[in-house]
Write a protein that holds these residues in place. Structure first.
Motif, PDB file in Angstrom:
ATOM      1  N   MET A   1       0.814  -1.298  -0.597  1.00  0.00           N
ATOM      2  CA  MET A   1      -0.003   0.306  -0.218  1.00  0.00           C
ATOM      3  C   MET A   1       0.977   0.931  -0.332  1.00  0.00           C
ATOM      4  O   MET A   1       2.354   1.373   0.759  1.00  0.00           O
ATOM      5  CB  MET A   1      -1.145  -0.163   1.344  1.00  0.00           C
ATOM      6  N   LEU A   2       0.861   2.244  -0.491  1.00  0.00           N
ATOM      7  CA  LEU A   2       0.694   3.685  -0.920  1.00  0.00           C
ATOM      8  C   LEU A   2       0.492   4.596  -0.568  1.00  0.00           C
ATOM      9  O   LEU A   2      -0.889   4.329  -1.296  1.00  0.00           O
ATOM     10  CB  LEU A   2       1.700   4.264  -2.464  1.00  0.00           C
ATOM     11  N   ALA A   3       0.476   5.397   0.625  1.00  0.00           N
ATOM     12  CA  ALA A   3      -0.477   6.511   0.876  1.00  0.00           C
ATOM     13  C   ALA A   3       0.210   8.198   0.517  1.00  0.00           C
ATOM     14  O   ALA A   3       1.617   8.340   0.714  1.00  0.00           O
ATOM     15  CB  ALA A   3      -0.469   6.268   2.141  1.00  0.00           C
ATOM     16  N   TYR A   4       0.145   8.509  -0.214  1.00  0.00           N
ATOM     17  CA  TYR A   4       0.753   9.886  -0.481  1.00  0.00           C
ATOM     18  C   TYR A   4       0.027  11.329  -0.018  1.00  0.00           C
ATOM     19  O   TYR A   4      -1.387  11.358  -0.786  1.00  0.00           O
ATOM     20  CB  TYR A   4       1.129  10.195  -1.323  1.00  0.00           C
ATOM     21  N   ASP A   5      -0.090  12.211   0.380  1.00  0.00           N
ATOM     22  CA  ASP A   5      -0.536  13.696   0.827  1.00  0.00           C
ATOM     23  C   ASP A   5      -0.423  14.766   0.073  1.00  0.00           C
ATOM     24  O   ASP A   5       0.875  14.522  -0.998  1.00  0.00           O
ATOM     25  CB  ASP A   5       0.467  14.312   1.547  1.00  0.00           C
ATOM     26  N   TYR A   6      -1.527  14.945  -0.512  1.00  0.00           N
ATOM     27  CA  TYR A   6      -1.501  15.541  -1.829  1.00  0.00           C
ATOM     28  C   TYR A   6      -1.999  17.319  -1.569  1.00  0.00           C
ATOM     29  O   TYR A   6      -2.781  17.943  -1.824  1.00  0.00           O
ATOM     30  CB  TYR A   6      -2.661  15.441  -3.064  1.00  0.00           C
ATOM     31  N   PRO A  61      -9.328  -3.711  -1.309  1.00  0.00           N
ATOM     32  CA  PRO A  61     -10.122  -2.626  -0.706  1.00  0.00           C
ATOM     33  C   PRO A  61      -8.999  -2.112  -0.422  1.00  0.00           C
ATOM     34  O   PRO A  61      -8.267  -2.646   0.767  1.00  0.00           O
ATOM     35  CB  PRO A  61     -10.943  -3.585  -0.522  1.00  0.00           C
ATOM     36  N   ASP A  62      -8.720  -0.516  -0.634  1.00  0.00           N
ATOM     37  CA  ASP A  62      -7.656   0.552  -0.352  1.00  0.00           C
ATOM     38  C   ASP A  62      -7.855   0.652   1.186  1.00  0.00           C
ATOM     39  O   ASP A  62      -6.912   0.336   1.478  1.00  0.00           O
ATOM     40  CB  ASP A  62      -8.298   1.632  -0.853  1.00  0.00           C
ATOM     41  N   ARG A  63      -8.580   1.601   1.902  1.00  0.00           N
ATOM     42  CA  ARG A  63      -9.058   1.167   2.599  1.00  0.00           C
ATOM     43  C   ARG A  63      -8.707   0.108   3.856  1.00  0.00           C
ATOM     44  O   ARG A  63      -7.601   0.444   4.973  1.00  0.00           O
ATOM     45  CB  ARG A  63     -10.652   1.670   2.971  1.00  0.00           C
ATOM     46  N   LEU A  64      -8.732  -0.570   3.892  1.00  0.00           N
ATOM     47  CA  LEU A  64      -8.943  -1.323   4.722  1.00  0.00           C
ATOM     48  C   LEU A  64      -7.822  -2.127   3.989  1.00  0.00           C
ATOM     49  O   LEU A  64      -6.963  -2.700   5.406  1.00  0.00           O
ATOM     50  CB  LEU A  64      -9.900  -3.604   4.123  1.00  0.00           C
ATOM     51  N   ALA A  65      -6.960  -2.477   3.139  1.00  0.00           N
ATOM     52  CA  ALA A  65      -5.236  -3.052   3.103  1.00  0.00           C
ATOM     53  C   ALA A  65      -4.585  -1.960   3.398  1.00  0.00           C
ATOM     54  O   ALA A  65      -3.831  -2.181   4.383  1.00  0.00           O
ATOM     55  CB  ALA A  65      -5.296  -3.201   1.874  1.00  0.00           C
ATOM     56  N   SER A  66      -4.674  -0.239   3.574  1.00  0.00           N
ATOM     57  CA  SER A  66      -3.900   0.518   3.908  1.00  0.00           C
ATOM     58  C   SER A  66      -3.564   0.582   5.691  1.00  0.00           C
ATOM     59  O   SER A  66      -2.936  -0.028   6.720  1.00  0.00           O
ATOM     60  CB  SER A  66      -4.552   1.330   3.775  1.00  0.00           C
ATOM     61  N   ALA A  82      -4.832   9.104   7.867  1.00  0.00           N
ATOM     62  CA  ALA A  82      -2.821   9.448   8.114  1.00  0.00           C
ATOM     63  C   ALA A  82      -2.068  10.158   7.977  1.00  0.00           C
ATOM     64  O   ALA A  82      -3.024  11.122   9.131  1.00  0.00           O
ATOM     65  CB  ALA A  82      -2.364   8.365   7.233  1.00  0.00           C
ATOM     66  N   GLU A  83      -1.136  10.626   9.053  1.00  0.00           N
ATOM     67  CA  GLU A  83      -0.541  11.370   8.998  1.00  0.00           C
ATOM     68  C   GLU A  83      -1.354  12.760   7.908  1.00  0.00           C
ATOM     69  O   GLU A  83      -0.470  11.850   6.731  1.00  0.00           O
ATOM     70  CB  GLU A  83       0.874  11.804   9.564  1.00  0.00           C
ATOM     71  N   GLY A  84      -1.583  13.793   8.032  1.00  0.00           N
ATOM     72  CA  GLY A  84      -1.658  14.646   6.823  1.00  0.00           C
ATOM     73  C   GLY A  84      -3.646  14.228   6.362  1.00  0.00           C
ATOM     74  O   GLY A  84      -4.049  13.045   6.424  1.00  0.00           O
ATOM     75  N   SER A  85      -4.221  15.126   6.350  1.00  0.00           N
ATOM     76  CA  SER A  85      -5.573  15.087   5.880  1.00  0.00           C
ATOM     77  C   SER A  85      -6.008  14.517   4.819  1.00  0.00           C
ATOM     78  O   SER A  85      -7.024  13.967   4.367  1.00  0.00           O
ATOM     79  CB  SER A  85      -6.629  16.738   6.129  1.00  0.00           C
ATOM     80  N   PHE A  86      -5.197  15.229   3.353  1.00  0.00           N
ATOM     81  CA  PHE A  86      -5.661  14.388   2.431  1.00  0.00           C
ATOM     82  C   PHE A  86      -4.971  14.023   1.540  1.00  0.00           C
ATOM     83  O   PHE A  86      -3.797  14.112   1.331  1.00  0.00           O
ATOM     84  CB  PHE A  86      -5.642  16.002   1.352  1.00  0.00           C
ATOM     85  N   ILE A  87      -5.128  12.460   1.758  1.00  0.00           N
ATOM     86  CA  ILE A  87      -3.992  11.217   1.155  1.00  0.00           C
ATOM     87  C   ILE A  87      -4.630  10.478   0.171  1.00  0.00           C
ATOM     88  O   ILE A  87      -6.284  10.416   0.211  1.00  0.00           O
ATOM     89  CB  ILE A  87      -3.607  10.739   2.927  1.00  0.00           C
ATOM     90  N   ILE A  88      -3.970  10.412  -0.415  1.00  0.00           N
ATOM     91  CA  ILE A  88      -4.060   9.201  -1.542  1.00  0.00           C
ATOM     92  C   ILE A  88      -4.076   7.683  -1.373  1.00  0.00           C
ATOM     93  O   ILE A  88      -2.412   7.608  -0.828  1.00  0.00           O
ATOM     94  CB  ILE A  88      -3.977   9.255  -3.214  1.00  0.00           C
TER      95      ILE A  88
END
Length: 112
Positions: A1-6, A61-66, A82-88
């Motif tokens: 899983m990859l989460a990044y802030d935009y 399912p991205d949210r569950l896997a994350s 996650a850290e930060g409010s706006f993540i993908i």
């Protein structure tokens, strides 16, 4: 899983009242030549350079896997945080076991 802030981009207040930041940044469907498209491409290249084969057209399912990967927690609204409010969140299915954090299957929102 990859989460990044935009959220580092300065979005005009007049637009954020009507159009979500994710759509303004094209974060959900990033163009290949955009910064978000480049992030996904660079991460895919990093995985491949480390010997990972990436599964194509795999639905996860991205949210569950994350949450199971220890990246996010859930709020009462079922949004992932996650850290930060706006993540993908983006999922890459690979053929090797990677190091991972402990699961974060918890709800940190206060009752009511």
């Amino acid at each position: 899983m990859l989460a990044y802030d935009y959220s580092d981009v300065a979005y005009p207040k007049k637009l954020t009242e009507r159009v979500a930041r994710a759509y303004q940044s094209r974060a959900y469907l990033p163009l290949v030549d955009s910064i978000n498209g480049a992030r996904l491409s660079l991460f895919r290249d990093l995985l491949k350079s480390n010997g990972c084969k990436i599964g194509e057209d795999v639905q996860v399912p991205d949210r569950l896997a994350s949450a199971r990967a220890g990246i996010v927690t859930f709020g009462s609204n079922t949004f992932a945080y996650a850290e930060g409010s706006f993540i993908i969140l983006t999922c890459y299915v690979v053929d090797v076991e990677l190091e991972y954090d402990s699961e974060t299957m918890e709800n940190r929102c206060p009752p009511n």
